[in-house]
Write an enzyme that holds these catalytic residues in place. Sequence first.
Site, PDB file in Angstrom:
ATOM      1  CB  CYS A 115      -9.318   4.811   1.111  1.00  0.00           C
ATOM      2  SG  CYS A 115      -7.627   5.110   1.706  1.00  0.00           S
ATOM      3  CB  CYS A 152      -3.346   0.461  -2.303  1.00  0.00           C
ATOM      4  SG  CYS A 152      -3.439   2.210  -2.715  1.00  0.00           S
ATOM      5  CD  GLU A 158      -2.430  12.874   3.274  1.00  0.00           C
ATOM      6  OE1 GLU A 158      -3.126  11.882   3.006  1.00  0.00           O
ATOM      7  OE2 GLU A 158      -2.412  13.894   2.555  1.00  0.00           O
ATOM      8  CG  ASP A 188      -1.810   1.187   1.370  1.00  0.00           C
ATOM      9  OD1 ASP A 188      -2.328   1.647   0.339  1.00  0.00           O
ATOM     10  OD2 ASP A 188      -2.029   1.686   2.502  1.00  0.00           O
ATOM     11  CB  SER A 189       0.215   4.834  -0.362  1.00  0.00           C
ATOM     12  OG  SER A 189      -0.892   4.830   0.523  1.00  0.00           O
ATOM     13  CG  HIS A 204      -4.765   4.808   4.927  1.00  0.00           C
ATOM     14  ND1 HIS A 204      -4.283   4.435   3.701  1.00  0.00           N
ATOM     15  CD2 HIS A 204      -3.673   5.083   5.695  1.00  0.00           C
ATOM     16  CE1 HIS A 204      -2.955   4.494   3.719  1.00  0.00           C
ATOM     17  NE2 HIS A 204      -2.564   4.887   4.916  1.00  0.00           N
TER      18      HIS A 204
HETATM   19  N1  DGL Z   1      -4.786   3.214   1.195  1.00  0.00           N
HETATM   20  C1  DGL Z   1      -4.919   3.701  -0.121  1.00  0.00           C
HETATM   21  C2  DGL Z   1      -6.204   3.291  -0.815  1.00  0.00           C
HETATM   22  O1  DGL Z   1      -6.757   2.255  -0.485  1.00  0.00           O
HETATM   23  C3  DGL Z   1      -4.469   5.065  -0.510  1.00  0.00           C
HETATM   24  C4  DGL Z   1      -4.268   6.171   0.444  1.00  0.00           C
HETATM   25  C5  DGL Z   1      -3.372   7.242  -0.196  1.00  0.00           C
HETATM   26  O2  DGL Z   1      -2.191   6.963  -0.290  1.00  0.00           O
HETATM   27  O3  DGL Z   1      -3.881   8.279  -0.643  1.00  0.00           O
HETATM   28  O4  DGL Z   1      -6.667   3.934  -1.705  1.00  0.00           O
END
Ligand code: DGL
Length: 264
Positions: free
Chosen positions: A186, A76, A151, A13-14, A188
């Site tokens: 997302c 992600c 973030e 993931d990021s 996160h």
């Molecule tokens: N966790 C990521 C997603 O599922 C991306 C969050 C990001 O880096 O902007 O889209």
Amino acid sequence: MTIEPSQPIGVFDSGLGGLTVLQSLRARLPSEGFLYFADTRHLPYGDKPESFIQARAQHISATLAERGCKAIVIACNTATAAAAESIRARLAIPVIALEPAIKPAAALTRNGILGVLATTRTLTSRRFAQLVKSHAPNATIIAQACPGLAETIEAEGPGSAKVETLLDAYVRPLASAKADVVVLGCTHYPWVKAGIARRLLPETAMVDTGEAVARQLGRRLKEENILGGGHGQLRFAASGDAIQVGATLARLCGIRASVESWAI
Ligand code: DGL
């Protein structure tokens, strides 16, 4: 090259959002080993150009494959939208991607109003438009981009004042529109599920994709005859500050592990 069942599964993931997916993968497939890569040097992906995310996701997947992974999970939504097809075209191992849970949400809604929380890049992607067209053509979609949220969850923690302010801005419009199902688009956002729920109308359902991805991974490993054999070991690597990633890992999910620093 033969693939052995004992090789780990690469997950990336990021940042640490993909850990919400990793939890589901480990729960369903406890005897697999996992190698998790967090591209924290480039967090967030959600506001970056598609070509950049595509190049990063291809490079990370290729690196995980070169370093011995038997399968890749793109944990992600943003990277999936930008790069899933091109990664599959380049690698000979199974590649499992995830995308916002529009299909289960369309099956759950009673009033036809679906809220979707995701990154700007996911919501403006061709893949997302196609997903809605295929699975929820008659639904009203309230697509809410959440710049800054991923973030901030990592930097300041899920219960921080700044996260609360962002959730006020991003979740209230879904409640005002009377969405009865909200898609956490997302990886996160499951970290702030309680904060999202507090701002929605009572009885609003929330859906994410962790479970479905774990089932799909199990199916693919079985088809390829490479299921099991990893003894549940876990390895972590990051492109950014490894010490900081280790601290966030402990704070978010209580995992104490040393994090390898990968200059990729
Ligand atoms: N966790 C990521 C997603 O599922 C991306 C969050 C990001 O880096 O902007 O889209």
